[in-house]
Design a protein around this motif. Structure first.
Motif, short mmCIF file in Angstrom:
data_model
loop_
_atom_site.label_atom_id
_atom_site.label_comp_id
_atom_site.label_asym_id
_atom_site.label_seq_id
_atom_site.Cartn_x
_atom_site.Cartn_y
_atom_site.Cartn_z
N LYS A 88 -3.27 7.36 -2.59
CA LYS A 88 -3.11 6.04 -1.99
C LYS A 88 -3.42 4.99 -3.05
N SER A 108 -1.45 12.32 3.11
CA SER A 108 -1.17 11.73 1.79
C SER A 108 -2.18 12.24 0.77
N SER A 160 7.22 9.40 -1.21
CA SER A 160 6.29 8.27 -1.18
C SER A 160 6.68 7.28 -0.09
N SER A 179 5.77 3.19 0.96
CA SER A 179 5.12 1.94 0.59
C SER A 179 5.28 0.93 1.72
N GLU A 210 -2.50 9.09 6.97
CA GLU A 210 -3.87 9.20 6.46
C GLU A 210 -4.28 10.65 6.21
N THR A 267 0.87 -1.17 0.00
CA THR A 267 0.00 0.00 0.00
C THR A 267 0.91 1.22 0.00
N SER A 268 0.76 2.07 -1.01
CA SER A 268 1.65 3.21 -1.18
C SER A 268 0.93 4.54 -0.98
N TYR A 269 1.65 5.49 -0.38
CA TYR A 269 1.12 6.83 -0.12
C TYR A 269 2.08 7.86 -0.71
#
Length: 355
Positions: free
Chosen positions: A98, A95, A151, A153, A92, A71-73
């Motif tokens: 997502k 970001s 980023s 991840s 949360e 899961t990448s932001y």
């Protein structure tokens, strides 16, 4: 009576000629190939056809595919998110993007056991090793400036599969040694109900420390996903105390974990002496446009945006590193209890060991 004596004499003559021919043949081989009975690994190309044996061995070599889900932001530079700021709430709230991504690797493994409704495969650890977290940064304005995250991840899952193993499902990592690049993967399987049971490597596990300069070897694996067999010559035998060595064989992505076979005193005396691990690589660092997916097609107009340092690797073909059988033996001894608790018994693999 004469006919009976003549027939008997003819039989004796045929037997004599057969023994003579066989003895001459052996003497000829001994004369042409004097090293075939020296007890050492051969340094010459096999003196006779060995395709049947190799075809049998190849059946125990399988392609494995390992995948990891992330899961990448993505964060704006203006948010100035540093590694010390990271928390679930901060990620949360800050970001701007997502997404879910999959990273995959493929390699080679050898089936070393298929009993007690369990299948086990020997391979290299780096094929199934994925980092838990991957972080990329915006390029700092000057040396020593604080780095802000571009980023993040986070690994959320991982799976391993063996290709063309009837009745098998997802593989689990039974034991792993990232330092020496060794791993054993396994899964449960109903062997009795399987039409074509997995083929187990059933030749001897040899000694890498017995290899010499010029020893001839075969390497079997899946370079670029294709089942292939290649050959090589050993260099720098016993590079360290563990019996590591180099091979001049060509190496491509996917052959990692491929078995290395040596021949002791001629065909069909194949022995497993290690697995192919990695290749020599030259690394270059190049400045490239920072934006991912940016296409710059006009060489007459200088690029005005941000740059980042990109690592570019170039393979030096013909310099292949190997994991020695001595390290593999030690790995199994260290993890013996762990294997037994999982229902795997590898005592038969090194049953001929004198160590």
């Amino acid at each position: 009576m004469k006919n009976g004596k003549s027939l008997f004499g003819m039989i004796l003559l045929i037997v004599f000629l057969f023994l003579l021919s066989n003895n001459c043949s052996n003497k000829t081989y001994n004369k042409i190939y004097p090293t075939l009975s020296d007890g050492k690994y051969d340094s010459e190309f096999p003196y006779r056809n060995c395709s049947t044996q190799l075809q049998d061995i190849i059946k125990s070599v399988k392609k494995i595919i390992c995948t990891a889900e992330y899961t990448s932001y993505v964060f704006l530079k203006e948010k100035k998110i540093s590694i010390n700021d990271l928390s679930k709430e901060v990620i949360e709230a800050n970001s701007i993007k997502k997404e879910i991504s999959i990273k995959s690797k493929s390699g080679t493994a050898t089936i070393i056991s298929a009993s007690m409704n369990h299948v086990a495969l020997l391979t290299c650890s780096h094929i199934s090793s994925f980092p838990d977290t991957i972080i990329t940064y915006y390029a700092p304005l000057y040396s020593g400036a604080k780095k802000y995250i571009f980023s993040l991840s986070i690994k959320t899952g991982q799976k391993q599969y063996g290709v063309d193993i009837p009745g098998s499902g997802e593989l689990s990592i039974l034991a792993i040694d990232e330092k020496n690049d060794i791993a054993v993967l396994g899964c449960k399987i109903d062997i009795e109900s399987t039409v074509h049971p997995p083929k187990v490597f059933n030749y001897k596990f040899g000694n890498s420390k017995d290899l010499e300069w010029g020893s001839f070897v075969y390497i079997i694996g899946y370079p670029k996903g294709r089942k292939m067999i290649t050959r090589g010559i050993v260099s720098s035998p016993n590079r360290d105390n563990s019996g590591s060595f180099l091979i001049d064989a060509l190496f491509n992505e996917g052959i990692s974990g491929g078995m290395i076979l040596a021949i002791r005193d001629g065909v069909p005396n194949f022995e497993f002496v290690g697995i192919a691990k990695s290749v020599s690589i030259d690394t270059k660092y190049i400045l490239r446009p920072f934006q991912s997916g940016y296409e710059y097609s006009n060489p007459n107009i200088p690029y005005q945006g941000e740059f980042c340092v990109h690592k570019d690797s170039e393979i030096n073909y013909g310099i292949t590193y190997a994991v020695s059988n001595e390290l593999i033996r030690l790995f199994f001894k260290k993890n013996k209890e762990k294997f037994q608790q999982a229902g795997y018994d590898f005592s038969s693999i090194f049953k001929d060991d004198k160590n």
